[in-house]
Structure formats: structure tokens, C-alpha cells
Design a protein around this motif. Structure first.
Motif, short mmCIF file in Angstrom:
data_model
loop_
_atom_site.label_atom_id
_atom_site.label_comp_id
_atom_site.label_asym_id
_atom_site.label_seq_id
_atom_site.Cartn_x
_atom_site.Cartn_y
_atom_site.Cartn_z
N TYR A 70 15.56 124.62 31.96
CA TYR A 70 15.57 124.35 30.52
C TYR A 70 16.56 125.29 29.85
O TYR A 70 16.59 126.49 30.14
CB TYR A 70 14.20 124.57 29.91
N GLU B 177 17.63 126.17 25.84
CA GLU B 177 17.24 125.94 24.44
C GLU B 177 18.13 126.76 23.52
O GLU B 177 18.33 127.96 23.74
CB GLU B 177 15.78 126.32 24.22
N LYS C 113 17.42 119.70 29.40
CA LYS C 113 16.56 119.79 30.59
C LYS C 113 17.28 119.13 31.75
O LYS C 113 17.85 118.05 31.60
CB LYS C 113 15.22 119.10 30.34
#
Length: 388
Positions: free
Chosen positions: A299, A301, A308
């Protein structure tokens, strides 16, 4: 899963060889047109492979920029139509043809070998003519500024087909896979290049040797990242060029799924640890027993955006790559072509940003792995695996 899908698969290549100087547009257009797809709907051909438009796989003309040119990107799709005959069907119809031949030639006890081959080919051609071809398509995006091509398949036979078709289309050019060692060469700081060269276990410059001999890059990277995920901050900073600003913060961590493998006298052993993880106990036990992480769900962010992907450690292929969502507006008042182009640019922005974050993460690892701090970092990781 095409390049514009919310979830896709990506492997990357660098274009090498002899390319014309200056504007690449006319050269690319001419060569795509020469190797464009030819339909086989109205003949009995078994297979046809060629280039079509990204937005419409029925279109195969590259005589205008809108067909494949997007700013500094050349975008095209490899289409293959293929007819497949079930072996049981071919066998059944061949038996009928052989029976008819023996009935017409009562002096024969069996069909001669040469005649049988002729009957088999005739039956095959007849059945192919009655069988609809099944189309398949895979997208390619060529960033002409960086010389990098992203291709939307991770299947070894399809990648081989793409490489062969590209070489056939663009004479003098070839594709060089961006595997872990090649990516490391592109990312590592100049002062660490000698360390990378010393760590290179390959005995030749062949891509397969560089991949197989340097699997430690994927193993150590994923082990380091798992350790960071479980014990330290998962925050990193952007260090590579791209859409995100330099020094922007982002988060990177492993979760959901790990694949671990080991090779021994009993052969290769593989375990998959799936589901949201709190402590990765099963994975830690496997690592302590000598297994290596070969694949993991990663992941990334940044602010409200999430990427992902399933990272394949041996090749650094990105499977099930899900980017922030890009939508195509629809409606009677919407210009469909303009909207598709806008969606393409937005998709390239979020895709490039996700890969920029990944490269920044990998560069952070390389700085530690090839620098003086790896010994103490490895000691911490080993202590963590031992439960200390």
C-alpha cells in the motif's frame, strides 16, 4: 485489464537501440501502420496479431495524431485474434473423414499416413472457417521523454509476444526489461554505484542472469519493508522526480497477503499468508525458518490517495495495481473523445505518481542496503525475527 482500468497489471521496459533523432511521431506512426492488426473474421486463418487503437480495438489506422499520440505519450494496443479447436472435436471429425475415405476405397483396410495427414489438415481448415476468432488485447504506453514503456500483462508468453512484435515493428529498437537490478541502477546515487556493482552476483549482462543472480534485491527489500511496517514509522519522503513534489510525505506498508518460499533438497516450498495482519506471526515463523518473501501486497498512501498493488519481488512486476479512481463522464452533451483523452491524462498522472512513490521507497532502501548502515539494520531485523 487495460491501462485505463481502475485495477490493472504493469511491467515496464526501457526502449534501447537506434531511434531517429528529433520528433518520433512520424516514425512511430509509419511503423504502427505497417504492423497494424488485420482481421481474420472472413477467412480461415488461425491467428492474427497487430496494433490497434487504445480507445477502440476495431480501429487500426494510425494516420492522425488522435489515433495514438497523447502529448509525449505514444499509446497503442496489441491485439491478437485466435481460433482454437478442441482436440476432441478435431479427432471426432477426422474419424468421420477417415470412415468416408475407407467407404469410398473398399480395398483399403486403413487410411495411408500421407492421406491421413491430408484429411486432418482439410478437417482442421474446415473447422477453423466455422469457428469465431477470440480477441485478446493488451495496452502499451510509451513515454517518449523517459523512454519507458508500461505494458499491461504479466504473462511470460504475452510479454514475449509483445517484445517480438515491438522489435518487428520498430526496426533497430528493442525492449530492455526494468527488473530489480536495472531499477536499482537507475535509482541509486552515484556514490553508491560501486557498492551496487560489487553486490551484483551476475556473471554476465544478460537480463535473465541479472534477475536470477540478484534475487536478494527483492528478498531484502520486502523483508526490510515488513520490518518497517511492524516496528517503525511507515512514513517516507518523495525523492524521485514525478508529479508529486520533492520531499512530500507518503506512507508505505505491507498488509493483506504475503507469499514466502524456500528451496531445499525436498524442492521448493511455498506458503501464502492472507488476510489483514496485526502481527504477521505466521510469516515471522516462516522467515525465522529460512523462507524468503517473494510477493506481497503493498500500500502507498499520500494524503487522501491510495495505491494498492501486488509486488512480484523477483521481477518487480506490479499485479492488481489499483490507483486512485479515474472516471469517464458520459452523457449526450459530453464529447466522448475529449473525455477519454482527459481520463487518459488523469490516469497517467496517478499512475506516474504511484510509481514515483514506489521508486522513492526503493531508493530509500537502496541507500541503506548499499551504505554503511545495513549491518546494524540487519542485526535489528534478525533480532526482531528471533523475538528479542
Amino acid at each position: 485489464m487495460g491501462i485505463l482500468s481502475n485495477t490493472t497489471a504493469i511491467c515496464q521496459f526501457r526502449v534501447a537501440g537506434d531511434l531517429p533523432a528529433g520528433d518520433l511521431y512520424p516514425w512511430i506512426a509509419e511503423n504502427l501502420a505497417k504492423q497494424s492488426f488485420e482481421p481474420i473474421d472472413h477467412n480461415a486463418a488461425e491467428q492474427s496479431t497487430g496494433w490497434v487503437h487504445l480507445d477502440d480495438h476495431r480501429q487500426m489506422s494510425f494516420d492522425v495524431p488522435a489515433a495514438f499520440w497523447r502529448d509525449h505519450h505514444a499509446v497503442f494496443t496489441l491485439r491478437r485474434d485466435q481460433r482454437k479447436l478442441p482436440a476432441a472435436l478435431l479427432k471426432a471429425y477426422l474419424q468421420v473423414a477417415e470412415h468416408e475415405h475407407l467407404s469410398a476405397n473398399p480395398g483399403l483396410n486403413r487410411v495411408p499416413k500421407q492421406k491421413r495427414e491430408e484429411l486432418k489438415e482439410a478437417v482442421r481448415v474446415n473447422l477453423l472457417a466455422k469457428t469465431l476468432p477470440v480477441p485478446s488485447a493488451w495496452d502499451a504506453v510509451w513515454d517518449t521523454r523517459t523512454g519507458i514503456i508500461s505494458f499491461t500483462s504479466l504473462s511470460a508468453p504475452i510479454i514475449e509476444l509483445f517484445e517480438a512484435q515491438f522489435k518487428k515493428t520498430f526496426e533497430g529498437a528493442r525492449l530492455v526489461a526494468i527488473h530489480p537490478y536495472a531499477r536499482a541502477e537507475a535509482l541509486v546515487a552515484d556514490e553508491l554505484k560501486p557498492s551496487l556493482e560489487r553486490a551484483n552476483l551476475a556473471t554476465s549482462e544478460a537480463a535473465i542472469d541479472l534477475i536470477r543472480s540478484n534475487q536478494w534485491l527483492g528478498w531484502d527489500f520486502l523483508l526490510w519493508l515488513l520490518h518497517r511496517t511492524m516496528t517503525e514509522s511507515s512514513e517516507y519522503r518523495v525523492t524521485r522526480p514525478g508529479p508529486a513534489l520533492a520531499d512530500d510525505r507518503f506512507v508505505a506498508y505491507l498488509n493483506d497477503r504475503l507469499v514466502l518460499m524456500s528451496a531445499g533438497e525436498a524442492g521448493t516450498q511455498k506458503i501464502t499468508v492472507a488476510g489483514p495482519q496485526d502481527h504477521f506471526r505466521e510469516a515471522l515463523t516462516a522467515l525465522a525458518n529460512g523462507k524468503r518473501i517473494t510477493e506481497a501486497t503493498l500500500y502507498l498512501e499520500k494524503e487522501e490517495n491510495i495505491w494498492k498493488m501486488t509486488l512480484k519481488g523477483e521481477l518487480f512486476h506490479f499485479a492488481s495495481l489499483k490507483t486512485p479512481k479515474v472516471t469517464v463522464e458520459k452523457g449526450e452533451t459530453v464529447d466522448e473523445r475529449s473525455e477519454k483523452e482527459a481520463a487518459f491524462y488523469e490516469k497517467m498522472f496517478v499512475l506516474d505518481e504511484g510509481l514515483q512513490l514506489f521508486d522513492s521507497l526503493f531508493a530509500t532502501f537502496l541507500e541503506l542496503r548499499l551504505g554503511n548502515g545495513w549491518g546494524s539494520e540487519l542485526a535489528r531485523i534478525e533480532g526482531w525475527l528471533a523475538g528479542e
